[in-house]
Design an enzyme around this catalytic site. Sequence first.
Site, PDB file in Angstrom:
ATOM      1  CG  MET A   1     -34.856  14.022   7.585  1.00 18.03           C
ATOM      2  SD  MET A   1     -36.415  14.578   8.337  1.00 18.03           S
ATOM      3  CE  MET A   1     -37.387  14.974   6.894  1.00 18.03           C
TER       4      MET A   1
ATOM      5  N   GLY B   1     -30.403  14.141  13.151  1.00 21.10           N
ATOM      6  CA  GLY B   1     -30.704  13.640  11.812  1.00 21.10           C
ATOM      7  C   GLY B   1     -30.283  14.657  10.770  1.00 21.10           C
TER       8      GLY B   1
ATOM      9  CE1 TYR C   1     -28.859   5.001  11.472  1.00 24.60           C
ATOM     10  CE2 TYR C   1     -28.211   2.988  12.601  1.00 24.60           C
ATOM     11  CZ  TYR C   1     -28.799   4.233  12.628  1.00 24.60           C
ATOM     12  OH  TYR C   1     -29.324   4.720  13.792  1.00 24.60           O
TER      13      TYR C   1
ATOM     14  NE  ARG D   1     -39.917  18.389   3.929  1.00 21.80           N
ATOM     15  CZ  ARG D   1     -39.705  17.305   3.176  1.00 21.80           C
ATOM     16  NH1 ARG D   1     -38.964  17.400   2.071  1.00 21.80           N
ATOM     17  NH2 ARG D   1     -40.231  16.139   3.502  1.00 21.80           N
TER      18      ARG D   1
ATOM     19  CD1 TRP E   1     -27.939   6.994  16.432  1.00 23.33           C
ATOM     20  CD2 TRP E   1     -25.785   6.425  16.650  1.00 23.33           C
ATOM     21  NE1 TRP E   1     -27.741   5.828  15.730  1.00 23.33           N
ATOM     22  CE2 TRP E   1     -26.434   5.460  15.836  1.00 23.33           C
ATOM     23  CE3 TRP E   1     -24.423   6.286  16.906  1.00 23.33           C
ATOM     24  CZ2 TRP E   1     -25.767   4.357  15.315  1.00 23.33           C
ATOM     25  CZ3 TRP E   1     -23.746   5.195  16.380  1.00 23.33           C
ATOM     26  CH2 TRP E   1     -24.410   4.245  15.591  1.00 23.33           C
TER      27      TRP E   1
ATOM     28  CB  VAL F   1     -37.962  12.337  16.789  1.00 23.27           C
ATOM     29  CG1 VAL F   1     -37.346  13.218  17.888  1.00 23.27           C
ATOM     30  CG2 VAL F   1     -37.211  11.020  16.717  1.00 23.27           C
TER      31      VAL F   1
END
Length: 299
Positions: A212, A210, A18, A140, A235, A120
């Site tokens: 992922m 993001g 991070y 998904r 961010w 979110v």
Amino acid sequence: MLAAPINPADINMIQGTYPILSPLPAVGGNEGVGEVLEVGRCVTALKPGDQVIPASTGLGTWRTQGVFPEETLLKVPGDIPLLSAATLSVNPCTAYRMLTDFQSLAPGDSVIQNAANSGVGQAVIQIAKAFGIKTINVVRDRPDLPKLVERLMALGADHVITEEMLRKPEMKDLFKSIPKPRLALNCVGGKSTTEMLRHLQPKGTMVTYGGMAKQPVMVPVSAFIFRDVRLRGFWMTQWKKDHAQDQESLASMMDALCQLIRRGQLTAPACTEVPLQDYKAALEASMKPFTSSKQILLL
């Protein structure tokens, strides 16, 4: 401390990937809610009994007790439910800022987002619903898809589709009843993002917050030239840094979110409450694929 969630950013900080890393030794956790037990002589904004949340990243919330400078904490109303307060400072704030800062959306406009079952994503659905904005929510495919669709629709989603459906001609039928989106919210990357971008209105904006899929955002040149789409990033940590001297903006956002919570228009994401001593199981559960329930450590 009373309760603290496990967020993807918390895992990334532990992994060392991070952008913000606390100096070691460190306590994990960037979000949560606590109760003030005592205050120092010079403290003016807080008193014993106040409910507080972190004002910035890196506070270290996975603990039972802590001593913090006054400016690192934000007071929240005591009538806010525990889980809502514990999950207030990251996901709902991110959703609120993305819905208000990048496009001037009006009731009846639409937004498309992937990872719609994330913390979110769930906040985006509810806040958009309160604003009168339609949402197209991409998830998904998974074994329990009907249950997930039902849950997101119950939150206020207008449409829930899979990544595979994004690529099908039937999408044209969807836009007979809802305008093409002016705003796209991306938390995945890769093909999902490219396909989502194809449905954006000319001069629309895609905000990436993001990644992922750990794949780059790929955009056809034609999208820039002929449709003038805009790509932005967001961010929440940086927003707070940029507005460190603008406490009014932060207070206004928190007040708006708390009002939505009070009216029942914004609830905490699906949560699994776990005693602190079972933190290993909670960490493992938070990293499993197709996770729709946020692990909350009870402290």
